[in-house]
Design an enzyme around this catalytic site. Sequence first.
Site, PDB file in Angstrom:
ATOM      1  N   GLU A 285      -5.591  -2.663  -0.568  1.00  0.00           N
ATOM      2  CA  GLU A 285      -4.500  -1.683  -0.599  1.00  0.00           C
ATOM      3  C   GLU A 285      -5.057  -0.265  -0.628  1.00  0.00           C
ATOM      4  OE1 GLU A 285      -1.889  -3.138   0.185  1.00  0.00           O
ATOM      5  OE2 GLU A 285      -2.507  -5.141  -0.440  1.00  0.00           O
TER       6      GLU A 285
ATOM      7  N   GLU B 294       0.783  -1.240   0.000  1.00  0.00           N
ATOM      8  CA  GLU B 294       0.000   0.000   0.000  1.00  0.00           C
ATOM      9  C   GLU B 294       0.811   1.283   0.000  1.00  0.00           C
ATOM     10  OE1 GLU B 294       0.218  -2.200   2.629  1.00  0.00           O
ATOM     11  OE2 GLU B 294       0.217  -1.141   4.545  1.00  0.00           O
TER      12      GLU B 294
HETATM   13  N1  TRP Z   1       1.109  -4.457   3.872  1.00  0.00           N
HETATM   14  C1  TRP Z   1       0.879  -5.395   2.815  1.00  0.00           C
HETATM   15  C2  TRP Z   1      -0.603  -5.697   2.791  1.00  0.00           C
HETATM   16  O1  TRP Z   1      -1.120  -6.427   3.567  1.00  0.00           O
HETATM   17  C3  TRP Z   1       1.589  -6.680   2.930  1.00  0.00           C
HETATM   18  C4  TRP Z   1       3.055  -6.738   3.059  1.00  0.00           C
HETATM   19  C5  TRP Z   1       3.783  -6.715   4.170  1.00  0.00           C
HETATM   20  C6  TRP Z   1       3.965  -7.021   2.053  1.00  0.00           C
HETATM   21  N2  TRP Z   1       5.076  -6.989   3.925  1.00  0.00           N
HETATM   22  C7  TRP Z   1       5.212  -7.208   2.648  1.00  0.00           C
HETATM   23  C8  TRP Z   1       3.823  -7.157   0.699  1.00  0.00           C
HETATM   24  C9  TRP Z   1       6.315  -7.557   1.909  1.00  0.00           C
HETATM   25  C10 TRP Z   1       4.936  -7.496  -0.034  1.00  0.00           C
HETATM   26  C11 TRP Z   1       6.170  -7.721   0.562  1.00  0.00           C
HETATM   27  O2  TRP Z   1      -1.312  -5.132   2.056  1.00  0.00           O
HETATM   28 ZN    ZN Z   2      -2.671  -5.073   4.263  1.00  0.00          ZN
END
Ligand code: TRP
Ligand code: ZN
Length: 881
Positions: A306, A272
């Site tokens: 996202e 995101e």
């Molecule tokens: N914040 C992201 C989600 O849930 C997920 C996420 C966390 C992520 N660490 C990551 C995505 C590492 C790719 C790689 O939407």
């Molecule tokens: Zn998330």
Amino acid sequence: MRDANPQTIYLKDYTVPEYLIHQVDLEFDLDAEQTRVTSRLTVQRNPQCQSKGKELTLMGEGLILHGVSLNGEPLSVGCYLQTEESLIIHEVPQTEPFELTIENSISPRTNTAFEGLYQSSTMLCTQCEAEGFRKITYFLDRPDVMSKFKTRLVADKEHYPVLLSNGNKVAGGELDNNRHWVSWEDPFAKPCYLFALVAGQLECIEDYFVTMSGREITLQIFVEAHDVDKCWHAMQSLKNAMRWDEEVYGREYDLDLYMIVAVGHFNMGAMENKGLNIFNTKFVLARPDTATDSDYEHIEGVIGHEYFHNWSGNRVTCRDWFQLSLKEGFTVFRDQEFTGDRTSKAVKRIEDVNMLRTRQFAEDAGPLAHPIRPDSYIEINNFYTLTVYEKGAEVVRMLHTLLGADGFRKGSDLYFQRHDGQAVTCDDFVKAMEDANARDLSQFRRWYAQAGTPVLDVRQQYDADSKQLRLTITQSCPDTPGQKNKPPLHIPVKTGLLRPDGAVAMIEQNGLDPVEETILELIEAEQTFTFSGLAEQPVVSLLRGFSAPVIVKIQRSLEELAFLLSYDNDTFNRWEAAQQLSGQIISGLIEDIQGGRSLTLNPVIVDAYGKLLQQSWDDLSYFSLLLQLPDQTYLASQMEVIDVEAIHRAREFVRKNLAEQLREQFFRLYQQYHRDETGRFDADAIGRRRIKNTALHYLMALENDEAYDLAAQQFSRAGTMTDQMAALSAIINSHSPVKQDLLNDFYLQWQDEALVIDKWFALQATSTMPDTFAKVQELLHHPSFDLKNPNRVRSLVGAFSQANMLHFHSGDGSGYRFLTDQIIALNSLNPQVAARMVSALTQWRRHDASRQQLMRTELQRIVDTDRISKDVFEVASKSLA
Ligand code: TRP
Ligand code: ZN
């Protein structure tokens, strides 16, 4: 040997940062081999921090440092210390703010871990959550340090014509040597985990969205050239999500530009980053002939997820990584509701609960059980778990249930208003819900701290004289690592009563109008609820909509389950009755198999299915869920000791017998709903495909030419990937003689579509046919297999180990050895993905003694691996403990 002594981080050790960084000016001289980073930080002491040391410690890993300056003066090497994981400036100026400039280089091309700046095919992109920014430059890489970012990107114009970062594009121009530059500025302060940049030869589709206050937002989706024809569904999904968040939460988008980039190498689903989401191609690209109906649904769900993070995660972020569920649990709840509103609420709820019960419940009952707000970790990447995400969403859902939609909205309004621009805790979220509704949620807070799935034991007592039903519910929570004898939780149990004729019995409430459904609020270890005015004993419909993430134990006969399947007016519980009914019957057959007895199918299930097949249904997707037998993993979770062969045999026996006895009905169903079509994506068309393919699945159990022909015809004439895949899957899991030919045809047809080839791998890896393991080993050497591509690894190694119970758990341990070899190979390439692959071995206690031994041997082999990453070490060692 492993990473020198991995350290455990504890929530109780949290302290506020000593320094804050208000402004960050970054310059990237981009190059795949060596990218030079210049970072200019405006730093000052945190007024909230007591300690007054002169030292400043920044985090950084794997960086080549070129130089450090303070307020424009280069520091001599004696003034700072570079360690494996940090840069320590011995003495910072007393006058504030001061400016710290750091120059360093990194190598994107050799970055196979896909954290920090890395290369994916010809583009360069970043992944910073959770702690990837420190692999780009030295920084206070923690989410409670929020800064305004300006980013200038410089690169070769031919290789990297498109240069993107967060916020708004503010300037750009040409340079010598065929180079160019672009500057970006993000007006919102953010933690560095939300930083992103992308550079590459990208094409883009563009659209716009007018917000509720009338602002026009430019929407762009960037992909590689050959994928531009597969972006429109993602774009439409984005617009749907933007509208939904305005309507349901009153949240409007804040920047003038929203960009999404799809990349082929990605550790997870999507990220995101402020104004510049980076997505796994899997959750962007779709065309009717390349993506299935469920792909379409997942894309809309992840795009929504996202997008919703822009408020639940970005505008209001996490104080520290223990609070991860603050943004993830809430955002998953938001995306679940979004998808439910866009598709079928009943179907979405069932799918979510099914996933939770088969996978999160196992995690919660195993050696890696942790609360949705963990209290310690070695590697935070290991805590992006089903518990933090899915159980976290259930906890938010319970708040929604307890407070009602309006109360919940008041709470979320207060939360966003109170904490906009802040990095906060799960407790702040609950407090906002509490304050907005004048409710005491102190006991409810235990859900954040207690691991393990609570068990509700339910006893009923009906008294005809007093016309009363007494419902006694006892709650308990099993011990989990580090947690014993847990106090009771606050649990909402949605309940309805059905009269013996199937009609809804109204529930009387003291002084209020009678209702169809009530919420029993459990707070004690044992509680009794009394229902009055019941002339006959009702059938209780409990935990409607799965109103809490718990296991309910209640004595039910097959007849009672069949009754609920016919009459329960709660769509979830009706499906649950079907699952319990077939589940009980399959469990009986498993015992017969284990006892060496011959098998016969209880006619109750034939009768129940026969009735379902006679009815007419509006929601065909829901209808097909009612016809689905319980998952193998769910059946396994019900057993003391998992017996994979017996589960498979019993389940297949039921499928085959139902197909034999209801052949005509299934055949008619198939004919009624099968169409040659090129793909429409309304609920009707999706429902038709789903029910028709469910019928095909049953018919295929008959292993006759009629079924083979049906499947082969569907395969060759399919106009949608849904139909093509369903047919191919049916064929692969049968003894059809054309199997190998069709697999080859499919490969040749789709060899240029990576996401479809992923399906081709996964299909073979999950086959129940006897030669599967040999096939999987062969596929490892297929020219299209690539250990460096996480999607490919998941589609072969992941699918085989996590979705092929029968063959992965083969009694000779070959599956375990195979997986371990791959984990060890992956460990040095991509620790994050490697650690996720260990999960298939962590449930060893659930198997028989011989398999336990085999699995433990492999886990030990992982732990003993040379240079084991802390990611893999944490999962493997904790599951052995
Ligand atoms: N914040 C992201 C989600 O849930 C997920 C996420 C966390 C992520 N660490 C990551 C995505 C590492 C790719 C790689 O939407
Ligand atoms: Zn998330």
